[in-house]
Design an enzyme around this catalytic site. Sequence first.
Site, PDB file in Angstrom:
ATOM      1  NE  ARG A 222       6.996  60.475  22.528  1.00  0.00           N
ATOM      2  CZ  ARG A 222       5.792  59.916  22.607  1.00  0.00           C
ATOM      3  NH1 ARG A 222       5.547  58.753  22.009  1.00  0.00           N
ATOM      4  NH2 ARG A 222       4.807  60.520  23.245  1.00  0.00           N
ATOM      5  CG  HIS A 270       3.770  57.894  16.678  1.00  0.00           C
ATOM      6  ND1 HIS A 270       4.674  58.770  17.205  1.00  0.00           N
ATOM      7  CD2 HIS A 270       3.013  57.496  17.746  1.00  0.00           C
ATOM      8  CE1 HIS A 270       4.481  58.903  18.506  1.00  0.00           C
ATOM      9  NE2 HIS A 270       3.474  58.130  18.857  1.00  0.00           N
TER      10      HIS A 270
HETATM   11  P1  NDP Z   1       4.666  54.849  32.474  1.00  0.00           P
HETATM   12  O1  NDP Z   1       5.108  56.142  33.066  1.00  0.00           O
HETATM   13  O2  NDP Z   1       3.465  54.183  33.043  1.00  0.00           O
HETATM   14  O3  NDP Z   1       5.875  53.802  32.565  1.00  0.00           O
HETATM   15  C1  NDP Z   1       7.195  54.157  32.351  1.00  0.00           C
HETATM   16  C2  NDP Z   1       8.108  52.988  32.735  1.00  0.00           C
HETATM   17  O4  NDP Z   1       9.439  53.306  32.340  1.00  0.00           O
HETATM   18  C3  NDP Z   1       8.142  52.733  34.251  1.00  0.00           C
HETATM   19  O5  NDP Z   1       8.222  51.359  34.519  1.00  0.00           O
HETATM   20  C4  NDP Z   1       9.459  53.415  34.670  1.00  0.00           C
HETATM   21  O6  NDP Z   1      10.098  52.866  35.814  1.00  0.00           O
HETATM   22  C5  NDP Z   1      10.311  53.137  33.448  1.00  0.00           C
HETATM   23  N1  NDP Z   1      11.433  54.091  33.383  1.00  0.00           N
HETATM   24  C6  NDP Z   1      11.385  55.436  33.281  1.00  0.00           C
HETATM   25  N2  NDP Z   1      12.632  55.964  33.282  1.00  0.00           N
HETATM   26  C7  NDP Z   1      13.477  54.911  33.388  1.00  0.00           C
HETATM   27  C8  NDP Z   1      14.884  54.790  33.454  1.00  0.00           C
HETATM   28  N3  NDP Z   1      15.685  55.873  33.423  1.00  0.00           N
HETATM   29  N4  NDP Z   1      15.425  53.562  33.575  1.00  0.00           N
HETATM   30  C9  NDP Z   1      14.621  52.459  33.636  1.00  0.00           C
HETATM   31  N5  NDP Z   1      13.267  52.504  33.586  1.00  0.00           N
HETATM   32  C10 NDP Z   1      12.703  53.715  33.464  1.00  0.00           C
HETATM   33  O7  NDP Z   1       4.479  55.101  30.916  1.00  0.00           O
HETATM   34  P2  NDP Z   1       3.514  54.341  29.878  1.00  0.00           P
HETATM   35  O8  NDP Z   1       3.730  52.893  30.028  1.00  0.00           O
HETATM   36  O9  NDP Z   1       2.137  54.868  29.972  1.00  0.00           O
HETATM   37  O10 NDP Z   1       4.108  54.884  28.479  1.00  0.00           O
HETATM   38  C11 NDP Z   1       5.453  54.673  28.116  1.00  0.00           C
HETATM   39  C12 NDP Z   1       5.812  55.457  26.874  1.00  0.00           C
HETATM   40  O11 NDP Z   1       5.243  54.873  25.718  1.00  0.00           O
HETATM   41  C13 NDP Z   1       5.310  56.895  26.824  1.00  0.00           C
HETATM   42  O12 NDP Z   1       6.112  57.757  27.594  1.00  0.00           O
HETATM   43  C14 NDP Z   1       5.363  57.218  25.335  1.00  0.00           C
HETATM   44  O13 NDP Z   1       6.616  57.764  25.008  1.00  0.00           O
HETATM   45  C15 NDP Z   1       5.238  55.845  24.682  1.00  0.00           C
HETATM   46  N6  NDP Z   1       3.974  55.744  23.914  1.00  0.00           N
HETATM   47  C16 NDP Z   1       4.024  55.485  22.573  1.00  0.00           C
HETATM   48  C17 NDP Z   1       2.869  55.351  21.845  1.00  0.00           C
HETATM   49  C18 NDP Z   1       2.894  55.019  20.382  1.00  0.00           C
HETATM   50  O14 NDP Z   1       1.858  55.023  19.724  1.00  0.00           O
HETATM   51  N7  NDP Z   1       4.029  54.653  19.825  1.00  0.00           N
HETATM   52  C19 NDP Z   1       1.548  55.502  22.464  1.00  0.00           C
HETATM   53  C20 NDP Z   1       1.601  55.738  23.884  1.00  0.00           C
HETATM   54  C21 NDP Z   1       2.782  55.859  24.560  1.00  0.00           C
HETATM   55  P3  NDP Z   1       9.402  52.911  37.259  1.00  0.00           P
HETATM   56  O15 NDP Z   1       8.310  51.870  37.179  1.00  0.00           O
HETATM   57  O16 NDP Z   1      10.487  52.522  38.176  1.00  0.00           O
HETATM   58  O17 NDP Z   1       8.874  54.297  37.445  1.00  0.00           O
HETATM   59  C1  OXD Z   2       1.541  58.984  23.365  1.00  0.00           C
HETATM   60  C2  OXD Z   2       1.671  58.789  21.928  1.00  0.00           C
HETATM   61  O1  OXD Z   2       2.509  59.340  24.038  1.00  0.00           O
HETATM   62  O2  OXD Z   2       0.650  58.806  21.213  1.00  0.00           O
HETATM   63  O3  OXD Z   2       0.427  58.769  23.869  1.00  0.00           O
HETATM   64  O4  OXD Z   2       2.784  58.560  21.453  1.00  0.00           O
END
Ligand code: NDP
Ligand code: OXD
Length: 307
Positions: A222, A270
């Site tokens: 993001r 994006h």
């Molecule tokens: P998940 O919820 O599966 O994974 C999130 C990861 O981040 C986990 O490993 C979690 O740790 C870690 N995390 C969360 N908070 C913290 C913190 N404070 N400190 C350290 N680690 C942290 O999410 P996804 O992998 O499915 O997606 C991740 C993000 O990607 C989405 O939230 C979205 O914003 C972005 N995205 C962007 C897209 C684009 O087109 N640019 C498309 C899709 C998603 P833990 O394992 O310990 O819970």
């Molecule tokens: C998502 C995105 O969060 O598209 O899936 O960014």
Amino acid sequence: MKLTFCCTDTRAEPWLAGFRTALPEADIAVWQAGAPVADYGVVWAPPQAFIDEQAGIKALFNIGAGVDALLPLRLPEGLRIVRLDDAGMAVQMAEYVCHAVVRHFREFDAYDAAQREARWAYRKPRRREAFTVGIMGLGVLGSRVAQALRGFDFPVNGWSRSPKALDGVQTFHGTGEGLNAFLAASQVLVNLLPLTPETRDILDRDTLGRLPAGGYVINVARGAHLVDEDLLALLDSGHLAGATLDVFRTEPLPADHPFWRHPAITVTPHTSARTLRDESIAQIARKIRALQRGEAIAGVVDRARGY
Ligand code: NDP
Ligand code: OXD
């Protein structure tokens, strides 16, 4: 069973048609103010009025992985929010990040420039073992990206909130020493964190300044994770070598934003991992059926954690 569809900036008709095929027993319609409360909602950045009127709904299915547009709304206590998990996004993210890492590692921008001048300009190979890629966020997307990068034999590190074990990946967790050691080793930093109060502005002068000299940043999570001015200052001081950015604080990225024209920044709109309609409909339909049978489902958001 009633489904309501409320997705900002999304053409509803193909989604409705897909749900009618996947869940023929369901009655699905685009949400309109005053509509009766549905059983399930399919949403993307819905207005507060939708939440207020549909407060008794059983679950909201977010048609993205990130729920940062949903959680700041006033939500009824206990409302179940379900995000997409993978649904075809992980492989796209792996492609995008591997492309950005390989393009930087193999200096393809320099070859492009040389071709434009018809120059046969050989470049010395870089040492792969000194090119550690650090991934912030080892969830559904981060762990797939880590696995794909390991396929190219890059050393891969990962950082998460809780401890994690991933084959071939050195993992770190928590703030403090874990984060310090992770940043100091990351020649390339890939951000795949969810946007939460804890992670907002996490890519600032302090954290990016702790990357090794010549570090490279890939932000695919993001825009609000990154402090734009701090990235620009560290690029202009020469501490960082460049960045590939897919997400921005304001989208579309305004035409006068300095990221567009910075020679060390690559901008994409994006698009690193798009929501795939058919895969998403299939996943949501499967989960609705499981909920109807009283079964547990994956991807339920923990609202206290923020993801
Ligand atoms: P998940 O919820 O599966 O994974 C999130 C990861 O981040 C986990 O490993 C979690 O740790 C870690 N995390 C969360 N908070 C913290 C913190 N404070 N400190 C350290 N680690 C942290 O999410 P996804 O992998 O499915 O997606 C991740 C993000 O990607 C989405 O939230 C979205 O914003 C972005 N995205 C962007 C897209 C684009 O087109 N640019 C498309 C899709 C998603 P833990 O394992 O310990 O819970
Ligand atoms: C998502 C995105 O969060 O598209 O899936 O960014």
